[in-house]
Scaffold this active site. Sequence first.
Site: not given
Length: 572
Positions: A228, A278
């Site tokens: 957002d 990751e």
Amino acid sequence: MTPETSLAERPAPTAASHQRPVPREWYRSAAIYQIYPRSFADGDGNGVGDLPGITSRLDDLRDLGIDAIWLSPFMTSPQKDAGYDVSDYCDVDPLFGTLADFDVMLAEAHARGLRVIVDLVPNHSSDQHVWFQAALNAAPGSVERGRYMFRDGKGENGELPPNNWESVFGGPAWTRITEADGRPGQWYLHLFDSSQPDFDWANPEVRAEFHRILRFWLDRGVDGFRVDVAHGLVKHNELPDYVPPVDAASMGGAEPVPYWGQEGVHEVYREWRKLLEEYDGDRALCAEAWMPSTQEIAKWVRSDEMHQAFNFSFMYTEWDASALRSIIDESFAAFGGVGAPSTWVLSNHDVVRHASRLALGADSPQGHGVGPLSPGKPDPVLGLRRARAYTTLMLALPGSAYLYQGEELGLPEAIELPDEARQDPTWFRTNGERYGRDGCRVPLPWEAGAPAFGFSETGKAWLPQPSDWDAYARDVQAQDPESTLNLYKTLLRLRRELHLGSEEFAWADDVDVPETAVAFRSGRLLVIANPGAQPVALPSDARVLVASGPLAEDVDGDKMLPTDTAVWLLQG
């Protein structure tokens, strides 16, 4: 959809008929469906949609043919701004259920082959967040205040705000607090409602906290985040005065804007990109970046930053052939120039639904909304016809596509909401001058004749639904082969089978269409859209796969594409 066959009767091409390798990264070509949780499906009958309600309707979404869902905020919140004021980023608001409910929903979605993107709100928190409450009780210059944008005021006694910035929702963007000893104190920045204080992203503690939040949800198995106000976060160091143009959209303005698109924001997302890498499974970041051009928006999706950025320039392009050609060219140039797919979108929870917006007779800037006294109210028949055609064009374009809940039903904006029912902060902060976003957030109709049209078994709904929505109900449309729902199902199925999200795009310069029409190829698919006033002749050797509305014939029996209609064709 055509003069000769219905959707149910028309033979569908098979995936084997046009094989093309699908990109490894799912988000590059995905069709993603936005769920606004409080308005999607209510599982407990209190009139507000929730996570169990979403779980109960996942089969409908799988059958629609989308690849992923994006959930607007469901995290703990006082709900001053429908969940975009978060007080705890690592829990579920009781209004929507529990973390256990979220885990069930996530597992059930994954079991159906649907990925799940969650909304993250990093520009600001709720004023009920423990950090902000601690800041209110701390002294100026303290560690606690340093997490937010607290500043001394101007004037002899600090009685004036630090600058003249205006809130996106209307009114000043600064609020003065009362210190613990009762004296008037510092001011804090809130680019949105006063209950939504902005974080200070120059503070390493803020960055570390959001790394923790990202890992919390990634460890639970989410497939990505819609971010957002991704163009916010970082503000100009000097906090200079700025007044947006009178006609500016609420989330944009002329460049440069000292609180949008500051260069430092990109370093935040470079850190986030490394964190996501990751994890296995191509986790994705999607930017809500309201910038004035596709070139500016594309900065958010450079190779070491985010993966997607909503193409808002496309969303607000008028239904006009020349304008469409320009924005499509600009989009491929801008996003392709940084190695990213374009992320097409026509509606979301912040804008007038495109089944109404495309037929408005007056301007409606983003965030202003449309209500009973608005000028140029839309023609619903014209709006739906154009919306079906525009969506037919959009879903043929290479790249990813976002759909907003209810657009597959052809839902229009709910315009005649009574004043006392409105809940958008924009309505209150502008004293009713702007209607805000409630009209696109009304709960969905699932079943004709049922209480709350099947949204809630008790008949409760947090916003009133128009009384004439029986015709839009999903169960009615499911039985009608010509319905908007079945149009979307067909478009999404063919999009997947023909790998349109990852195909090559080219303008169909060899096809004889007038300047008032658009013709392009996505792989071997020929797409023609007609925003013009006159019918367009279709190639005589083309086979119709799907059309957004009925086709016509000329006096010789040749197929014609009427105005405000689009068609997918195969030649040869």
